[in-house]
Scaffold this motif. Structure first.
Motif, mmCIF file in Angstrom:
data_model
loop_
_atom_site.group_PDB
_atom_site.id
_atom_site.type_symbol
_atom_site.label_atom_id
_atom_site.label_comp_id
_atom_site.label_asym_id
_atom_site.label_seq_id
_atom_site.Cartn_x
_atom_site.Cartn_y
_atom_site.Cartn_z
ATOM 1 N N ALA A 163 50.636 42.087 -25.409
ATOM 2 C CA ALA A 163 49.443 41.126 -25.295
ATOM 3 C C ALA A 163 49.327 40.305 -26.707
ATOM 4 N N CYS A 191 44.011 37.152 -25.955
ATOM 5 C CA CYS A 191 43.285 38.063 -25.011
ATOM 6 C C CYS A 191 41.612 38.019 -25.034
ATOM 7 N N CYS A 197 44.992 41.627 -16.289
ATOM 8 C CA CYS A 197 46.336 41.515 -16.290
ATOM 9 C C CYS A 197 47.347 41.790 -15.250
ATOM 10 N N CYS A 201 47.213 36.800 -15.560
ATOM 11 C CA CYS A 201 46.621 36.455 -16.902
ATOM 12 C C CYS A 201 46.371 34.837 -16.930
ATOM 13 N N LYS A 206 49.277 37.281 -21.926
ATOM 14 C CA LYS A 206 49.872 38.495 -21.496
ATOM 15 C C LYS A 206 51.304 37.899 -21.847
#
Length: 539
Positions: A163, A191, A197, A201, A206
């Protein structure tokens, strides 16, 4: 090599397929990637997984999402169907397994794994942007407190995830130029810790395969055919071993009537359709006579990480367990049992329909105990399974063990569907009830005034859930012990490879995506540059 539509045709765009596509285009080959699922952008993902037509993959009944759940007699398997494969819906956790896995199973002794693999893991981590989790939510803090109470607090660790986290002091949700590949990759968002997730996303944070391996494969000329299913692969020009290449037939995976069949002539084929998808297709090709010499070991020793999904519901509490990444931290409650704190984003409550009250036991006795618990505590039961605020109030434990357990897959007709052959599981039942994990969950639920739960399939059908289907086309030294050799080449054929979870030869005990990526890097390292291959062929 100019007589073919493509040098390589890759079936599937998951971790094995995307790595293969990128490395092969780097080496000068023309590459086609056939992906059964759709292409998704951040803005296309559903607001909630209760939007079943945009979340579940069942194209025959009009569901064209990216999440697939396949039930078998022994196990219910979760997998992904999308451009980017399982990376679109997996929990974004990338861990290196213990060294002991290379000394076990069918691949033991095939190579000096402990010497070879670190470099491939390092490259896989670089490409996928793996880093230590930096966003800790309520679920992670609860797991740490539970670990301390259980006497295993020293085993608590943040997960390593793929991420893009915001810079120190910045909020998530902002867009930055490519931070991974010197500006050669796509722009990325940071993020926000929304916990979504596994349901897509929406912040572009991601590191799914369409943002790294597959992105560069397409940039280098690979052609991706979305919504395309491979239905046949047969050797060209009467060369039964595939030395002259293959004819590959495809059809539209989302079409009900007009299948839009196409045929491609290719030099080589890479099967990367996931463990289940590759096994199913190879079984079909073996039984129809297209590839009759596939090893009879096909479908043997399919593993699941000895996995169980349990958890604790906190109904009525002012709590938001959804905050964080899908899997933010983990602990070991003993040397064989690993537990990860897992969550879904707020509002993604569909999984509530697959969960129920935790009860111990096996078979009919367990069902009777469940009915008795439901009758004795109807309010508790209703609060445990209610979909309202389920994701916000539920701490899920993904439990995995390094202990080996496996089943076999077969392709046959069943009494309830005699019209065609389907993939079926056989063998001894794999564990559905990990006592030490259940005891940990019940103890923590009691301490924190929550309600312990487990999957309904475990209680009613003695069948566990897994997102980690591995093996079935295992790597081995002979076709009597596996389907592929130490370089991922299919036994008894030339120019034919398996590069996905089906190749794994032992139980990893951790999320397998990073190992699949690293092994795919290794497999592609054995293939020479196209210019070298042409020189060798003309000598």
């Amino acid at each position: 090599m100019n007589n073919y539509d493509f040098d390589y045709l890759i079936i599937g765009s998951g971790f094995g397929g995307s790595v293969s596509a990128h490395r092969l285009t780097q080496k000068g080959y023309s590459v086609a990637v056939m992906e059964m699922g759709k292409r998704w952008r951040a803005e296309d993902f559903p607001e909630s997984n209760t939007q079943v037509n945009r979340y579940y993959w069942r194209p025959r009944i009009g569901l064209r999402g990216f999440f697939n759940l396949r039930p078998f007699r022994h196990v219910a398997i979760i997998c992904g169907n999308a451009v980017g494969g399982g990376s679109i819906t997996y929990a974004n956790t990338l861990l290196v397994p213990p060294d002991s896995v290379w000394e076990e199973g069918s691949w033991a002794g095939l190579s000096d794994w402990k010497k070879e693999m670190p470099a491939h893991y390092a490259e896989a981590e670089r490409m996928l942007g793996v880093t230590e989790n930096r966003i800790f939510g309520t679920a992670d803090h609860l797991l740490k407190e539970m670990a301390d109470l259980h006497g295993v607090g020293h085993t608590y660790k943040p997960t390593r995830v793929a991420a893009f986290f915001p810079p120190e002091g910045e909020e998530g949700g902002k867009t930055y130029p490519d931070p991974y590949f010197g500006g050669e990759g796509p722009d990325r968002g940071t993020c926000t810790g929304c916990g979504s997730c596994m349901t897509g996303c929406k912040y572009n944070a991601k590191n799914t395969l369409d943002k790294n391996y597959l992105y560069f494969a397409e940039k280098n000329g690979a052609k991706v055919y979305a919504e395309t299913r491979v239905v046949d692969v047969r050797p060209l020009d009467g060369k039964a071993d595939g030395s002259a290449g293959y004819e590959v037939t495809t059809e539209r995976s989302t079409a009900w009537v007009r299948k839009q069949s196409q045929t491609f002539r290719v030099k080589s084929v890479v099967f990367s359709a996931s463990s289940l998808g590759t096994q199913e297709l190879l079984f079909r090709l073996k039984q129809t006579g297209s590839l009759p010499n596939i090893s009879d070991d096909l479908g043997n020793r399919v593993r699941t990480n000895a996995e169980s999904i349990v958890g604790i519901r906190f109904p009525g509490k002012d709590i938001n367990i959804s905050e964080g990444v899908a899997i933010g931290s983990g602990i070991h409650i003993d040397e064989h049992t690993h537990i990860e704190a897992t969550r879904y984003g707020n509002g993604h409550n569909m999984m509530a329909s697959l969960m129920t009250l935790m009860v111990d036991g096996k078979g009919p006795l367990r069902i009777l105990k469940w009915f008795w618990a439901m009758l004795r505590h109807p309010v508790t039961f209703a609060r445990a399974v209610s979909p309202a605020n389920w994701a916000r109030q539920s701490l899920i434990f993904l439990v995995m063990q390094t202990l080996d357990a496996s089943l076999n897959m077969r392709f046959k007709r069943r009494w309830y569907w005699p019209f065609s052959r389907i993939l079926c599981s056989e063998g001894k039942k794999i564990p559905t009830n990990i006592p030490q994990a259940n005891e940990f969950t019940k103890k923590m639920a009691a301490h924190f005034n929550g309600i312990p739960f487990t999957t309904a399939t475990e209680v009613f059908f003695n069948v566990p859930f897994t997102a980690h289907c591995m093996g079935g086309c295992a790597m081995a030294d002979t076709p009597e012990r596996g389907v592929i050799d130490a370089q991922n080449r299919v036994f008894n054929y030339q120019n034919l490879y398996v590069v996905d979870g089906a190749m794994l030869g032992a139980n990893l005990g951790v999320n397998p995506s990073l190992t699949i990526t690293a092994l795919a890097e290794r497999a592609m390292s054995f293939i020479p540059h196209r210019d070298e291959a042409i020189k060798e062929a003309t000598v």
